[in-house]
Design a protein around this motif. Structure first.
Motif, PDB file in Angstrom:
ATOM      1  N   GLY A 270     -65.771  14.927 -53.733  1.00 22.49           N
ATOM      2  CA  GLY A 270     -66.962  14.088 -53.584  1.00 22.49           C
ATOM      3  C   GLY A 270     -67.128  13.081 -54.695  1.00 22.49           C
ATOM      4  O   GLY A 270     -67.578  11.957 -54.459  1.00 22.49           O
ATOM      5  N   GLU A 271     -66.719  13.453 -55.919  1.00 20.87           N
ATOM      6  CA  GLU A 271     -66.915  12.561 -57.057  1.00 20.87           C
ATOM      7  C   GLU A 271     -66.109  11.265 -56.936  1.00 20.87           C
ATOM      8  O   GLU A 271     -66.416  10.272 -57.589  1.00 20.87           O
ATOM      9  CB  GLU A 271     -66.553  13.278 -58.368  1.00 20.87           C
ATOM     10  CG  GLU A 271     -65.178  13.887 -58.312  1.00 20.87           C
ATOM     11  CD  GLU A 271     -64.599  14.246 -59.665  1.00 20.87           C
ATOM     12  OE1 GLU A 271     -65.111  13.772 -60.671  1.00 20.87           O
ATOM     13  OE2 GLU A 271     -63.612  14.991 -59.690  1.00 20.87           O
TER      14      GLU A 271
ATOM     15  N   MET B 297     -72.007  12.729 -42.233  1.00 20.39           N
ATOM     16  CA  MET B 297     -73.268  12.401 -42.924  1.00 20.39           C
ATOM     17  C   MET B 297     -72.963  12.005 -44.380  1.00 20.39           C
ATOM     18  O   MET B 297     -72.611  10.880 -44.644  1.00 20.39           O
ATOM     19  CB  MET B 297     -74.195  13.605 -42.856  1.00 20.39           C
ATOM     20  CG  MET B 297     -75.551  13.352 -43.424  1.00 20.39           C
ATOM     21  SD  MET B 297     -76.750  12.784 -42.224  1.00 20.39           S
ATOM     22  CE  MET B 297     -77.247  14.307 -41.484  1.00 20.39           C
ATOM     23  N   MET B 298     -73.021  12.967 -45.298  1.00 19.50           N
ATOM     24  CA  MET B 298     -72.633  12.685 -46.682  1.00 19.50           C
ATOM     25  C   MET B 298     -71.209  13.196 -46.893  1.00 19.50           C
ATOM     26  O   MET B 298     -70.767  14.111 -46.220  1.00 19.50           O
ATOM     27  CB  MET B 298     -73.563  13.424 -47.655  1.00 19.50           C
ATOM     28  CG  MET B 298     -74.976  12.906 -47.671  1.00 19.50           C
ATOM     29  SD  MET B 298     -75.090  11.221 -48.256  1.00 19.50           S
ATOM     30  CE  MET B 298     -74.590  11.373 -49.972  1.00 19.50           C
ATOM     31  N   VAL B 299     -70.508  12.616 -47.874  1.00 20.46           N
ATOM     32  CA  VAL B 299     -69.123  13.021 -48.117  1.00 20.46           C
ATOM     33  C   VAL B 299     -69.095  14.500 -48.547  1.00 20.46           C
ATOM     34  O   VAL B 299     -69.951  14.936 -49.308  1.00 20.46           O
ATOM     35  CB  VAL B 299     -68.471  12.107 -49.176  1.00 20.46           C
ATOM     36  CG1 VAL B 299     -69.071  12.332 -50.552  1.00 20.46           C
ATOM     37  CG2 VAL B 299     -66.972  12.297 -49.220  1.00 20.46           C
ATOM     38  N   PRO B 300     -68.158  15.304 -48.039  1.00 15.84           N
ATOM     39  CA  PRO B 300     -68.088  16.710 -48.462  1.00 15.84           C
ATOM     40  C   PRO B 300     -67.857  16.821 -49.974  1.00 15.84           C
ATOM     41  O   PRO B 300     -67.147  15.996 -50.548  1.00 15.84           O
ATOM     42  CB  PRO B 300     -66.876  17.242 -47.694  1.00 15.84           C
ATOM     43  CG  PRO B 300     -66.736  16.344 -46.530  1.00 15.84           C
ATOM     44  CD  PRO B 300     -67.187  14.996 -46.991  1.00 15.84           C
ATOM     45  N   VAL B 301     -68.495  17.813 -50.591  1.00 20.27           N
ATOM     46  CA  VAL B 301     -68.347  17.989 -52.031  1.00 20.27           C
ATOM     47  C   VAL B 301     -66.922  18.407 -52.369  1.00 20.27           C
ATOM     48  O   VAL B 301     -66.303  17.898 -53.300  1.00 20.27           O
ATOM     49  CB  VAL B 301     -69.345  19.041 -52.554  1.00 20.27           C
ATOM     50  CG1 VAL B 301     -69.147  19.287 -54.030  1.00 20.27           C
ATOM     51  CG2 VAL B 301     -70.766  18.589 -52.289  1.00 20.27           C
ATOM     52  N   ARG B 302     -66.380  19.346 -51.585  1.00 21.90           N
ATOM     53  CA  ARG B 302     -65.039  19.844 -51.878  1.00 21.90           C
ATOM     54  C   ARG B 302     -64.127  19.704 -50.674  1.00 21.90           C
ATOM     55  O   ARG B 302     -64.580  19.592 -49.540  1.00 21.90           O
ATOM     56  CB  ARG B 302     -65.105  21.325 -52.249  1.00 21.90           C
ATOM     57  CG  ARG B 302     -65.811  21.554 -53.555  1.00 21.90           C
ATOM     58  CD  ARG B 302     -65.640  22.980 -53.963  1.00 21.90           C
ATOM     59  NE  ARG B 302     -66.415  23.274 -55.152  1.00 21.90           N
ATOM     60  CZ  ARG B 302     -65.971  24.024 -56.144  1.00 21.90           C
ATOM     61  NH1 ARG B 302     -64.766  24.547 -56.087  1.00 21.90           N
ATOM     62  NH2 ARG B 302     -66.728  24.257 -57.190  1.00 21.90           N
TER      63      ARG B 302
ATOM     64  N   GLU C  89     -67.412   7.297 -54.064  1.00 25.55           N
ATOM     65  CA  GLU C  89     -67.999   5.966 -54.244  1.00 25.55           C
ATOM     66  C   GLU C  89     -66.974   4.959 -54.737  1.00 25.55           C
ATOM     67  O   GLU C  89     -66.965   3.814 -54.292  1.00 25.55           O
ATOM     68  CB  GLU C  89     -69.191   6.065 -55.185  1.00 25.55           C
ATOM     69  CG  GLU C  89     -70.221   7.007 -54.575  1.00 25.55           C
ATOM     70  CD  GLU C  89     -71.642   6.639 -54.855  1.00 25.55           C
ATOM     71  OE1 GLU C  89     -71.891   6.135 -55.966  1.00 25.55           O
ATOM     72  OE2 GLU C  89     -72.493   6.865 -53.971  1.00 25.55           O
TER      73      GLU C  89
ATOM     74  N   VAL D 145     -75.760   8.434 -43.067  1.00 27.29           N
ATOM     75  CA  VAL D 145     -77.165   8.482 -43.457  1.00 27.29           C
ATOM     76  C   VAL D 145     -77.917   7.272 -42.901  1.00 27.29           C
ATOM     77  O   VAL D 145     -79.029   7.395 -42.379  1.00 27.29           O
ATOM     78  CB  VAL D 145     -77.299   8.553 -44.986  1.00 27.29           C
ATOM     79  CG1 VAL D 145     -78.754   8.420 -45.402  1.00 27.29           C
ATOM     80  CG2 VAL D 145     -76.738   9.858 -45.505  1.00 27.29           C
ATOM     81  N   ASP D 146     -77.298   6.101 -42.954  1.00 27.48           N
ATOM     82  CA  ASP D 146     -77.950   4.886 -42.444  1.00 27.48           C
ATOM     83  C   ASP D 146     -78.188   4.968 -40.936  1.00 27.48           C
ATOM     84  O   ASP D 146     -79.134   4.386 -40.417  1.00 27.48           O
ATOM     85  CB  ASP D 146     -77.081   3.656 -42.734  1.00 27.48           C
ATOM     86  CG  ASP D 146     -76.975   3.400 -44.219  1.00 27.48           C
ATOM     87  OD1 ASP D 146     -77.848   3.892 -44.960  1.00 27.48           O
ATOM     88  OD2 ASP D 146     -76.019   2.731 -44.639  1.00 27.48           O
TER      89      ASP D 146
ATOM     90  N   VAL E 126     -78.719   7.817 -39.087  1.00 25.46           N
ATOM     91  CA  VAL E 126     -79.735   8.788 -38.671  1.00 25.46           C
ATOM     92  C   VAL E 126     -81.104   8.546 -39.303  1.00 25.46           C
ATOM     93  O   VAL E 126     -82.106   9.021 -38.773  1.00 25.46           O
ATOM     94  CB  VAL E 126     -79.300  10.248 -38.982  1.00 25.46           C
ATOM     95  CG1 VAL E 126     -78.128  10.639 -38.124  1.00 25.46           C
ATOM     96  CG2 VAL E 126     -79.006  10.442 -40.439  1.00 25.46           C
TER      97      VAL E 126
END
Lengths: 248, 66
Positions: free
Chosen positions: B15-16, B1-6, B19, B59-60, B62
């Motif tokens: 995560g930073e 889904m979204m990139v893992p933060v850590r 992009e 995300v796109d 789902v």
């Protein structure tokens, strides 16, 4: 503990990452310092979230987990258990970033601004209020100030002779830091291969007794130097506590 | 889904970098070698590198079923 004094020497030094040599300590003490850095230095981290509106594709608890993992800068005047309130309000289309979090204490802010929290499509909105708590790494990994904290022996290279004339050119890999006539040389300087540093020589690697190379990275909640000092302070506090308990 | 933060293994914040990594190496416009981009971003350990290399944004995919 040995009667000689500790000696600390930095190899690399940065706010986020550092490598330093500590001399005249025992392996047990080195491990004590490592564990204190991970478990006993409290940092701020989002712990409970009140959602006002969440029409994104992720569930509230998934987002709460992501928010908890965002490192927050931790000023030194906070005690364990104290809280800070942060808020976030982002409307789609667009992405909510960690940098969109607004804190009620200007000294507490996300250490990294570019962490995507959730991508929002048209008409999706995320509005929330979150409480960050000063907590310990032993309770939850999100409160760990140090990441990938480790140590290894400082090593010394002894040249024992020339390598045999028709020997194969095999690499001799070594990773870490070596001591050479009192100079500290990280092994990346010669591509971690001892045959680059000592061509045509036969060498033996030996640990320097009581000397440890610490490799410490911070998640951004505080500079490495402060993390190490606070870790050592917690050890001092524990020793004091024990002394008090024994005297009673 | 979204990139893992850590990073799951070591806890470094990865995560930073997503992009920039995506723009430079993952998309059709970005055709740099992913290994070079990761070196450049300072993502050194292989545990952290796999977090970005193997990530897929969903995300796109789902969002129509919301």
């Amino acid at each position: 503990m040995s009667s000689q004094d500790f000696d600390v020497e930095f190899v690399d030094r940065d706010d986020r990452e550092a490598r330093f040599v500590v001399r005249n300590i025992t392996p047990a003490f080195a491990n004590g310092v490592r564990r204190a850095m991970l478990a006993d230095v409290p940092t701020l981290s989002i712990d409970s979230v009140r959602f006002v509106e969440n029409s994104s594709v992720m569930f509230d608890e998934q987002l709460a987990l992501r928010l908890g993992l965002v490192p927050l800068t931790t000023p030194d005047d906070y005690e364990a258990g104290e809280t800070v309130t942060l808020a976030l309000d982002v409307e789609g289309p667009g992405t909510a970033y960690s940098g969109d979090l607004v804190s009620n204490d200007p000294e507490v802010e996300p250490a990294d601004d570019n962490i995507p929290i959730i991508e929002l499509k048209d008409d999706q909105r995320l509005e929330l209020e979150a409480d960050a708590v000063m907590g310990y790494g032993r309770d939850h990994a999100k409160h760990q100030g140090g990441v990938a904290v480790g140590y290894r022996h400082l090593q010394r290279i002894n040249v024992v002779g020339d390598s045999p004339e028709y020997a194969d050119d095999e690499p001799r890999m070594l990773r870490g830091v070596i001591e050479e006539d009192g100079e500290l040389v990280p092994t990346d300087d010669f591509d971690n291969d001892l045959t680059n540093r000592y061509p045509g020589k036969e060498v033996e690697v030996e640990d320097v007794p009581g000397a440890f190379v610490f490799q410490v990275e911070s998640d951004g909640s505080m500079p490495v130097e402060e993390l190490v000092l606070r870790a050592v302070d917690t050890l001092v506090d524990r020793a004091d506590e024990l002394e008090q308990a024994v005297q009673l | 889904m979204m990139v893992p933060v850590r990073c799951f293994s070591c806890g470094t914040v990865v995560g930073e970098h997503w992009e920039e990594f995506k723009a430079r190496a993952e998309s059709h416009e970005g055709d740099e070698d992913p290994a070079d981009v990761l070196d450049d971003l300072g993502v050194d350990r292989h545990c952290c590198r796999r977090m970005l290399i193997s990530h897929q944004d969903l995300v796109d995919v789902v969002s129509p079923y919301q």
